[in-house]
Design an enzyme around this catalytic site. Sequence first.
Site, short mmCIF file in Angstrom:
data_model
loop_
_atom_site.label_atom_id
_atom_site.label_comp_id
_atom_site.label_asym_id
_atom_site.label_seq_id
_atom_site.Cartn_x
_atom_site.Cartn_y
_atom_site.Cartn_z
N ASP A 64 50.73 116.00 10.46
CA ASP A 64 49.39 116.52 10.75
C ASP A 64 48.58 115.57 11.61
O ASP A 64 48.98 114.42 11.85
CB ASP A 64 48.65 116.82 9.43
CG ASP A 64 48.79 115.70 8.41
OD1 ASP A 64 49.17 114.58 8.79
OD2 ASP A 64 48.51 115.95 7.23
N ASN A 68 44.61 117.20 -4.85
CA ASN A 68 44.53 118.63 -5.20
C ASN A 68 45.86 119.34 -4.95
O ASN A 68 45.91 120.56 -4.84
CB ASN A 68 43.39 119.31 -4.41
CG ASN A 68 43.59 119.20 -2.90
OD1 ASN A 68 44.62 118.70 -2.45
ND2 ASN A 68 42.63 119.68 -2.13
N GLU A 121 46.06 122.86 2.28
CA GLU A 121 45.14 122.79 1.16
C GLU A 121 45.41 123.95 0.18
O GLU A 121 46.01 124.96 0.57
CB GLU A 121 43.71 122.91 1.68
CG GLU A 121 43.27 121.75 2.58
CD GLU A 121 42.85 120.51 1.80
OE1 GLU A 121 43.35 120.30 0.67
OE2 GLU A 121 42.01 119.76 2.32
N HIS A 131 47.74 118.98 -2.25
CA HIS A 131 48.04 119.32 -0.85
C HIS A 131 49.19 118.50 -0.29
O HIS A 131 49.47 117.39 -0.74
CB HIS A 131 46.79 119.27 0.04
CG HIS A 131 46.29 117.93 0.43
ND1 HIS A 131 45.05 117.46 0.08
CD2 HIS A 131 46.83 116.95 1.19
CE1 HIS A 131 44.86 116.26 0.60
NE2 HIS A 131 45.94 115.93 1.28
C1 GLP Z 1 46.05 112.99 3.65
C2 GLP Z 1 47.28 113.37 4.46
C3 GLP Z 1 48.46 113.72 3.58
C4 GLP Z 1 48.61 112.66 2.51
C5 GLP Z 1 47.41 112.67 1.63
C6 GLP Z 1 47.48 111.68 0.48
O1 GLP Z 1 45.25 114.09 3.37
N1 GLP Z 1 47.05 114.45 5.36
O2 GLP Z 1 49.63 113.84 4.37
O3 GLP Z 1 49.77 112.91 1.75
O4 GLP Z 1 46.28 112.33 2.44
O5 GLP Z 1 47.19 110.42 0.97
P1 GLP Z 1 47.29 109.09 0.17
O6 GLP Z 1 48.70 108.67 0.24
O7 GLP Z 1 46.39 108.15 0.92
O8 GLP Z 1 46.81 109.34 -1.22
#
Ligand code: GLP
Length: 241
Positions: free
Chosen positions: A67, A136, A143, A138
């Site tokens: 993304d 959440n 989402e 995702h």
């Molecule tokens: C962001 C990214 C995701 C990632 C998520 C969790 O929203 N788009 O790809 O998995 O955060 O991130 P973290 O590893 O910092 O908790």
Amino acid sequence: MRIIRVNSYEELSERAAGFISAQITLKPDCVLGLATGTTPKGTYENLISLYKKGLVDFSQVRTANLDEYAGLSPKDPHSYRYFMNTELFDHVNIDKEHTFLPDGLAEDLLEECRQYEAKIKSLEGIDLQLLGLGHNGHIGFNEPAKEFIKDTHVVSLTESTIKANSRLFEKPEDVPRKAVTMGIGTIMGAARLLLIVSGADKREALNLVLNGPICPECPASVLKLHTDLVVIADKEAYPEE
Ligand code: GLP
């Protein structure tokens, strides 16, 4: 599905890097699906150290990220392109021309989504997709929703994701409200999936993914339908076997 429970974030990072480097050894020109966020940082650090020891060679590897934020230039330190360059690509012998992320600055984001989907097809798909988990549920920026969206698409970020990701920005208002993300079908199309989950704050989300129903309200729950899913979780995120 295989769940590997490890004692610490350090161990998780080593194991995940081991998986990825094994994939590169087996297929030197493999396509890696990569993720951003805090969780994969240690995995990338370990990959860099394996590279420095001469144990992994990125020269033929291609990558496609999950993304990108809409509206951020690749030079913006908050962009995922910047993250990937500074956390991994700048430190290994990968050809940056072979590294792909959605273009958050594209004038026509819908067209960008179509092109990104076509790019992944032209690479003949993803061999190994690395994934983190949002609080959440995702994955990428898919989402919680009423339905699974199959292909790369533009998404409006939820308040909870904006809040979670605002720790990396000066103020919550600076977090872009939109992003381009691979769809659930794009992710599920990878030959192998590696989900990494760390920390007590992810426990509830992981529990819902593993034990709850498969539904678009918890996007990561769909991963259970994949025939080659490996989950590496530390004991804070996954307290019991
Ligand atoms: C962001 C990214 C995701 C990632 C998520 C969790 O929203 N788009 O790809 O998995 O955060 O991130 P973290 O590893 O910092 O908790």
